[in-house]
Motif scaffolding. Structure first.
Motif, mmCIF file in Angstrom:
data_model
loop_
_atom_site.group_PDB
_atom_site.id
_atom_site.type_symbol
_atom_site.label_atom_id
_atom_site.label_comp_id
_atom_site.label_asym_id
_atom_site.label_seq_id
_atom_site.Cartn_x
_atom_site.Cartn_y
_atom_site.Cartn_z
ATOM 1 N N MET A 1 26.425 47.607 6.404
ATOM 2 C CA MET A 1 27.609 48.313 6.861
ATOM 3 C C MET A 1 27.290 49.780 7.061
ATOM 4 O O MET A 1 26.552 50.372 6.304
ATOM 5 C CB MET A 1 28.721 48.184 5.836
ATOM 6 C CG MET A 1 29.584 46.999 6.048
ATOM 7 S SD MET A 1 30.948 46.954 4.900
ATOM 8 C CE MET A 1 30.950 45.219 4.636
ATOM 9 N N VAL A 20 37.026 52.971 13.774
ATOM 10 C CA VAL A 20 36.912 52.284 12.495
ATOM 11 C C VAL A 20 35.661 52.759 11.777
ATOM 12 O O VAL A 20 34.623 52.997 12.397
ATOM 13 C CB VAL A 20 36.827 50.753 12.713
ATOM 14 C CG1 VAL A 20 36.598 50.031 11.400
ATOM 15 C CG2 VAL A 20 38.071 50.244 13.392
ATOM 16 N N GLU A 22 33.682 51.229 8.571
ATOM 17 C CA GLU A 22 33.604 50.157 7.585
ATOM 18 C C GLU A 22 32.755 50.584 6.393
ATOM 19 O O GLU A 22 31.782 51.318 6.554
ATOM 20 C CB GLU A 22 33.016 48.908 8.237
ATOM 21 C CG GLU A 22 33.913 48.385 9.355
ATOM 22 C CD GLU A 22 33.293 47.258 10.125
ATOM 23 O OE1 GLU A 22 33.937 46.210 10.216
ATOM 24 O OE2 GLU A 22 32.169 47.439 10.631
ATOM 25 N N ALA A 27 37.782 49.128 5.132
ATOM 26 C CA ALA A 27 37.616 49.913 6.358
ATOM 27 C C ALA A 27 38.691 50.985 6.442
ATOM 28 O O ALA A 27 39.777 50.854 5.875
ATOM 29 C CB ALA A 27 37.694 49.003 7.577
ATOM 30 N N ALA A 44 38.987 45.481 1.632
ATOM 31 C CA ALA A 44 37.980 44.585 2.212
ATOM 32 C C ALA A 44 38.534 43.196 2.533
ATOM 33 O O ALA A 44 38.271 42.659 3.608
ATOM 34 C CB ALA A 44 36.780 44.477 1.276
ATOM 35 N N TRP A 47 40.825 43.359 5.559
ATOM 36 C CA TRP A 47 40.032 43.677 6.753
ATOM 37 C C TRP A 47 39.324 42.424 7.263
ATOM 38 O O TRP A 47 39.312 42.138 8.452
ATOM 39 C CB TRP A 47 39.043 44.796 6.447
ATOM 40 C CG TRP A 47 38.261 45.234 7.634
ATOM 41 C CD1 TRP A 47 36.926 45.105 7.830
ATOM 42 C CD2 TRP A 47 38.773 45.894 8.806
ATOM 43 N NE1 TRP A 47 36.575 45.636 9.057
ATOM 44 C CE2 TRP A 47 37.685 46.126 9.664
ATOM 45 C CE3 TRP A 47 40.044 46.303 9.197
ATOM 46 C CZ2 TRP A 47 37.831 46.748 10.907
ATOM 47 C CZ3 TRP A 47 40.190 46.915 10.436
ATOM 48 C CH2 TRP A 47 39.097 47.135 11.263
#
Length: 58
Positions: A1, A20, A22, A27, A44, A47
């Motif tokens: 990520m 966005v 992450e 996020a 999380a 998301w």
């Protein structure tokens, strides 16, 4: 990520999109044209559910 802000691959170059970022906890989402107004944080699990729903609707 990645901890970098990015726009969706579906975004046109008109600047009317969201960005966005992450991370391990979920996020962050913000308006590209109003970055100074802050962002929304999404946990999380939520998301992951959102991404699964979006991908399934293609």
């Amino acid at each position: 990520m990645s901890n970098e802000w990015h726009t969706a691959s579906y975004s046109q170059n008109g600047g009317q999109c969201v960005e966005v970022r992450e991370h391990a906890n979920g996020a962050d989402v913000r308006d590209t044209q109003n970055r100074e107004r802050g962002h929304l944080s999404v946990p999380a699990r939520e998301w992951a559910v959102l991404l699964t729903s979006v991908r399934a609707s293609r």
